[in-house]
Design a protein around this motif. Structure first.
Motif, PDB file in Angstrom:
ATOM      1  N   UNK A 385      -4.108   1.898   3.023  1.00 54.54           N
ATOM      2  CA  UNK A 385      -4.432   1.816   4.572  1.00 54.54           C
ATOM      3  C   UNK A 385      -5.867   2.797   4.745  1.00 54.54           C
ATOM      4  N   UNK A 386      -5.858   3.876   3.976  1.00 61.08           N
ATOM      5  CA  UNK A 386      -7.066   4.523   4.200  1.00 61.08           C
ATOM      6  C   UNK A 386      -8.370   3.831   3.971  1.00 61.08           C
ATOM      7  N   UNK A 387      -8.395   3.157   2.916  1.00 61.28           N
ATOM      8  CA  UNK A 387      -9.377   2.149   2.322  1.00 61.28           C
ATOM      9  C   UNK A 387      -9.582   1.298   3.454  1.00 61.28           C
ATOM     10  N   UNK A 388      -8.681   0.544   3.730  1.00 61.59           N
ATOM     11  CA  UNK A 388      -8.876  -0.522   4.816  1.00 61.59           C
ATOM     12  C   UNK A 388      -9.643   0.116   6.046  1.00 61.59           C
ATOM     13  N   UNK A 389      -8.974   1.287   6.647  1.00 58.37           N
ATOM     14  CA  UNK A 389      -9.808   1.690   7.826  1.00 58.37           C
ATOM     15  C   UNK A 389     -11.278   2.018   7.479  1.00 58.37           C
ATOM     16  N   UNK A 390     -11.308   2.905   6.349  1.00 58.71           N
ATOM     17  CA  UNK A 390     -12.701   3.208   6.119  1.00 58.71           C
ATOM     18  C   UNK A 390     -13.589   2.116   5.931  1.00 58.71           C
ATOM     19  N   UNK A 391     -13.325   0.827   5.379  1.00 61.67           N
ATOM     20  CA  UNK A 391     -14.116  -0.255   5.623  1.00 61.67           C
ATOM     21  C   UNK A 391     -14.189  -0.746   6.648  1.00 61.67           C
ATOM     22  N   UNK A 416       7.853  -5.047   0.946  1.00 62.46           N
ATOM     23  CA  UNK A 416       7.803  -3.450   1.327  1.00 62.46           C
ATOM     24  C   UNK A 416       6.681  -3.008   1.511  1.00 62.46           C
ATOM     25  N   UNK A 417       6.267  -2.868   0.248  1.00 62.54           N
ATOM     26  CA  UNK A 417       4.796  -2.067   0.181  1.00 62.54           C
ATOM     27  C   UNK A 417       3.796  -2.528   0.983  1.00 62.54           C
ATOM     28  N   UNK A 418       3.505  -3.971   1.217  1.00 65.82           N
ATOM     29  CA  UNK A 418       2.575  -4.237   2.103  1.00 65.82           C
ATOM     30  C   UNK A 418       2.984  -3.777   3.617  1.00 65.82           C
ATOM     31  N   UNK A 419       4.230  -3.851   3.810  1.00 62.70           N
ATOM     32  CA  UNK A 419       4.766  -3.728   5.203  1.00 62.70           C
ATOM     33  C   UNK A 419       4.324  -2.093   5.573  1.00 62.70           C
ATOM     34  N   UNK A 420       4.498  -1.355   4.620  1.00 64.13           N
ATOM     35  CA  UNK A 420       4.097   0.006   4.918  1.00 64.13           C
ATOM     36  C   UNK A 420       2.679   0.285   5.123  1.00 64.13           C
ATOM     37  N   UNK A 421       1.725  -0.452   4.316  1.00 61.86           N
ATOM     38  CA  UNK A 421       0.189  -0.383   4.530  1.00 61.86           C
ATOM     39  C   UNK A 421       0.181  -0.954   5.987  1.00 61.86           C
ATOM     40  N   UNK A 422       0.568  -2.066   6.021  1.00 63.00           N
ATOM     41  CA  UNK A 422       0.372  -2.600   7.617  1.00 63.00           C
ATOM     42  C   UNK A 422       0.483  -1.754   8.700  1.00 63.00           C
ATOM     43  N   UNK A 423       1.888  -1.238   8.625  1.00 60.06           N
ATOM     44  CA  UNK A 423       2.329  -0.216   9.658  1.00 60.06           C
ATOM     45  C   UNK A 423       1.447   0.840   9.760  1.00 60.06           C
ATOM     46  N   UNK A 424       0.927   1.612   8.772  1.00 63.45           N
ATOM     47  CA  UNK A 424      -0.161   2.648   9.036  1.00 63.45           C
ATOM     48  C   UNK A 424      -1.435   2.322   9.444  1.00 63.45           C
ATOM     49  N   UNK A 425      -1.918   0.945   9.229  1.00 62.70           N
ATOM     50  CA  UNK A 425      -2.880   0.578   9.701  1.00 62.70           C
ATOM     51  C   UNK A 425      -2.692   0.455  11.207  1.00 62.70           C
ATOM     52  N   UNK A 426      -1.677  -0.100  11.654  1.00 65.88           N
ATOM     53  CA  UNK A 426      -1.393  -0.016  12.734  1.00 65.88           C
ATOM     54  C   UNK A 426      -1.441   1.384  13.852  1.00 65.88           C
TER      55      UNK A 426
END
Length: 554
Positions: A385-391, A416-426
Motif C-alpha cells: 500500500x505504501x508503494x501505491x500511495x507514493x505513486x 486475503x493478501x490483496x484485501x489487506x493492501x486494499x484496506x490499507x489504501x482505504x
C-alpha cells in the motif's frame, strides 16, 4: 497515401510518428467501408486528428485522480499471470509447461478450452465495486476484452465467442456497469482485442521437439473440426483470428512488441477483421454507455493502417454530449505525439512522467501481474500500500491520475493478501483524500533526493520503481483553491521537516503563511519560516499510516 502504399510503408518499418502528420486525413476507400454495420453519431467531433484535437478533458476525470481496474477475464482462470493465452503456445516457456501439467498439450487443449473451464462462480460485482468506492476510488474500469479476443459482454458482432455464450455465461460488463451506476462511479471499459490478429499467432505453431513434434496447436482449427467435441458448431477462427499467414519473424517471441503499431513486417489484417473490431466496439459503447474508453494501443486501435480508432473516439465523444448535454467522455491511448495528446488522454503503462504535464494524463499499474498469478500470491510479491500511495501522490503532483488494477482470481474473488493492501489504501485515502481529489498541480511538483535519480520512459512507460525510493526529505505538491498541499513521503526522524521551496522570499510562494495543519488529523502544527525553508514540526505521536503525510498550508 492509399491503403496499399501505407501497408507497404509499414512493412519496411517506417516509424509511426514519422507518418502521423501525413496520415492525419487518411481514410479508407469507399469500397473498403461497406462492412461498417454500426454507424457513428454525428456531432461536434469528426474522425480526424484535427477535429479530435479540440477535445478538453472533462472535469470529472481531472478531479477523480484515483480509479480501480478489474483487469479480469478468462486468462485469470489458470492463475498463471498475464499473456497466458499467447505464452501457453510458446514451447519451453514456463506457461507452456504449466499448461501441459494443468490441462494437457495445446494441440489437444487450447485456450478456447480454458475459456470453457472459466465459470466466475464467486464473482460479486456489487460487493467489489462497493469496496472500491469505500477505499476512495472515484471511477471504475472493467475489462471488455483482452488480446485473447473473447468479448466479456453480450456482443452483437462476436455472437458465439462472448461471456454470455461461453465460460461463465454471464454478461460481465453489464454486471460491472450496473454496480458502478449503483455506487455513483463513472464507468470505464478497456478494449484490447485489436491485437488478437498478431498476438495469437503463437497458436498456429507446433512443438519442434518431443513426442508432439510437428503436431499443430489448435490455432488453425475451424468449425468442421469440432464434430463430437464440446465446441461442436463453433468456429475457433471467430475467436483466434488465425486464418492468415504468419507475420515476419513471428517465431521470435519478442517480435510482437516491435509490431504493436502495425509495422515491421506484421501481416496486415483484413478489412473484415478491422470492420468487425469497429462494429464490436461501437456496439459496446452503445450498449453500456461508458464514460471512458481505454485502448491498449499505440495511439488508437489499428492506427495508422485504418481510421476506425478515430471513428470510435469521435463516436464516444459525440454520444456523451448527446446523452449528457456536455462532453463527459474520455479516451486513452499510448505513445502519443503532441497533437494526439490534445485529442485524447495520454496513458502511461507502469510508469509516470518526470514533469508536470500540461494536459491531464493517467498511469495504469497493478499490485501484481495484470492477470491473476498464484505465484505472486505464494511468494507475497504484491506491491505494498505504501508503494501505491507514493505513486498516487507523485502522479497527482504532475497532473495525472492513477488507475490501479487489483487482480481477481478466476472465480472472481480477491485473495486475503490483496484485501489487506486494499484496506490499507482505504485508510490513507479516507484520512488524506482532501490533498488528492480535485487538486491541480502547483508551480513545481516536488523537491527532495528522489529528483536526482529519475528514469526516462521506455516505449509506453515502464519506468516505475526504477528511481530512488521516497523518504521524508521528498515532498510532493498540489493545490486546491488557495490551499497548498505538501505531502511528506515519510516520517522525519528528527521530528520536523524542512520544505525548501517554501523559504522566506521563495519565488514560487511569496505569500505569507499563517497556518499549517496535518490533513489526516486536522491538527495545527508549529512552524518557522526562514531563508532556509519552511520548518514544520511533526506531532510526537505518529498516525496509523505515516509513510505519506499530507500538510495543508494556507
Amino acid at each position: 497515401m492509399d491503403r496499399r502504399t501505407l501497408l507497404q510503408s509499414l512493412a519496411v518499418g517506417i516509424p509511426i510518428l514519422m507518418l502521423s502528420k501525413k496520415l492525419s486525413s487518411f481514410a479508407l476507400p469507399d469500397s473498403a467501408t461497406r462492412d461498417f454495420v454500426e454507424k457513428i453519431l454525428s456531432g461536434p467531433f469528426s474522425p480526424t486528428w484535427e477535429s479530435l484535437s479540440k477535445y478538453e478533458t472533462p472535469e470529472w476525470f481531472r478531479d477523480a485522480k484515483f480509479g480501480i481496474w478489474a483487469h479480469w477475464g478468462p486468462q485469470c482462470q489458470p492463475e498463471a499471470g498475464d499473456w497466458y493465452a499467447r505464452e501457453m503456445y510458446m514451447e519451453g516457456s514456463w506457461k507452456y509447461k504449466y499448461h501441459i501439467e494443468k490441462y494437457g498439450h495445446p494441440s489437444e487443449f487450447g485456450f478456447k478450452d480454458v475459456i470453457n473451464t472459466w465459470k466466475a462462480e464467486k464473482w460479486d460485482p456489487d460487493e467489489l465495486v462497493s469496496l472500491y468506492k469505500k477505499i476512495g476510488a472515484k471511477y471504475f474500469m472493467a475489462l471488455a476484452n483482452h488480446h485473447d479476443n473473447l468479448d466479456l459482454y453480450q456482443s452483437k458482432h462476436q455472437k458465439e465467442w462472448n461471456s454470455t455464450r461461453q465460460g461463465p455465461k454471464k454478461d460481465i460488463v453489464r454486471g460491472w456497469a450496473d454496480a458502478a451506476k449503483k455506487h455513483h462511479l463513472p464507468f470505464a471499459v478497456s478494449v484490447h482485442a485489436a491485437h488478437a490478429w498478431s498476438w495469437m499467432e503463437t497458436a498456429q505453431r507446433a512443438d519442434r521437439h518431443g513426442s508432439y513434434a510437428g503436431i499443430p496447436y489448435d490455432g488453425k482449427l475451424t468449425k468442421k473440426d469440432g464434430k463430437g467435441k464440446w465446441w461442436e458448431g463453433l468456429d475457433p477462427q471467430e475467436l483466434y483470428s488465425q486464418n492468415h499467414i504468419l507475420s515476419k519473424d513471428s517465431q521470435d517471441n519478442s517480435t510482437i512488441h516491435k509490431q504493436w503499431d502495425w509495422g515491421n513486417g506484421v501481416t496486415p489484417p483484413t478489412d473484415a477483421y478491422i470492420h468487425k473490431f469497429f462494429n464490436r466496439t461501437i456496439d459496446l459503447i452503445n450498449r453500456y454507455s461508458p464514460d471512458m474508453l481505454y485502448f491498449d494501443d499505440s495511439q488508437l486501435p489499428m492506427w495508422p493502417i485504418s481510421d476506425v480508432g478515430l471513428k470510435i473516439a469521435a463516436h464516444l465523444y459525440n454520444k456523451t454530449i448527446k446523452d449528457n448535454g456536455r462532453l463527459t467522455g474520455v479516451v486513452t491511448g499510448k505513445i502519443l505525439d503532441e497533437v494526439q495528446r490534445k485529442a485524447m488522454v495520454w496513458d502511461i503503462e507502469r510508469g509516470q512522467s518526470n514533469n508536470i504535464e500540461p494536459l491531464p494524463w493517467q498511469t495504469d499499474t497493478c499490485i501484481g501481474d495484470w492477470h491473476y498469478d498464484r505465484g505472486i500470491y505464494n511468494r507475497k510479491g504484491y506491491k505494498s500500500a505504501k508503494t501505491v500511495i507514493h505513486t498516487l501522490v507523485d502522479v497527482v503532483s504532475k497532473n495525472g491520475n492513477l488507475m490501479l488494477n487489483i487482480p481477481l482470481r478466476g472465480d472472481g474473488s480477491m485473495d486475503e493478501l490483496e484485501y489487506k493492501i486494499v484496506e490499507e489504501i482505504g485508510v490513507w485515502m479516507n484520512a488524506n483524500g482532501e490533498s488528492i481529489y480535485a487538486t491541480r498541480p502547483w508551480k513545481i511538483f516536488g523537491e527532495g533526493p528522489s529528483l536526482k535519480q529519475t528514469t526516462a520512459l521506455t516505449a509506453q512507460g515502464f519506468n516505475e520503481g526504477k528511481g530512488l525510493p521516497f523518504g521524508a526529505a521528498d515532498i510532493r505538491f498540489a493545490v486546491k483553491g488557495k490551499d497548498l498541499f505538501a505531502t511528506v513521503m515519510g516520517w522525519p526522524d528528527q521530528g520536523f521537516v524542512l520544505i525548501k521551496s517554501l523559504a522566506n522570499g521563495a519565488v514560487h510562494y511569496p505569500e505569507q503563511i499563517s497556518n499549517v495543519q496535518m490533513v489526516s488529523t486536522g491538527e495545527k502544527l508549529k512552524f518557522e519560516r526562514t531563508t532556509a525553508g519552511l520548518q514544520v514540526h511533526f506531532p510526537a505521536e505518529r498516525p496509523v499510516i505515516f509513510y505519506a503525510n499530507a500538510l495543508k498550508i494556507s
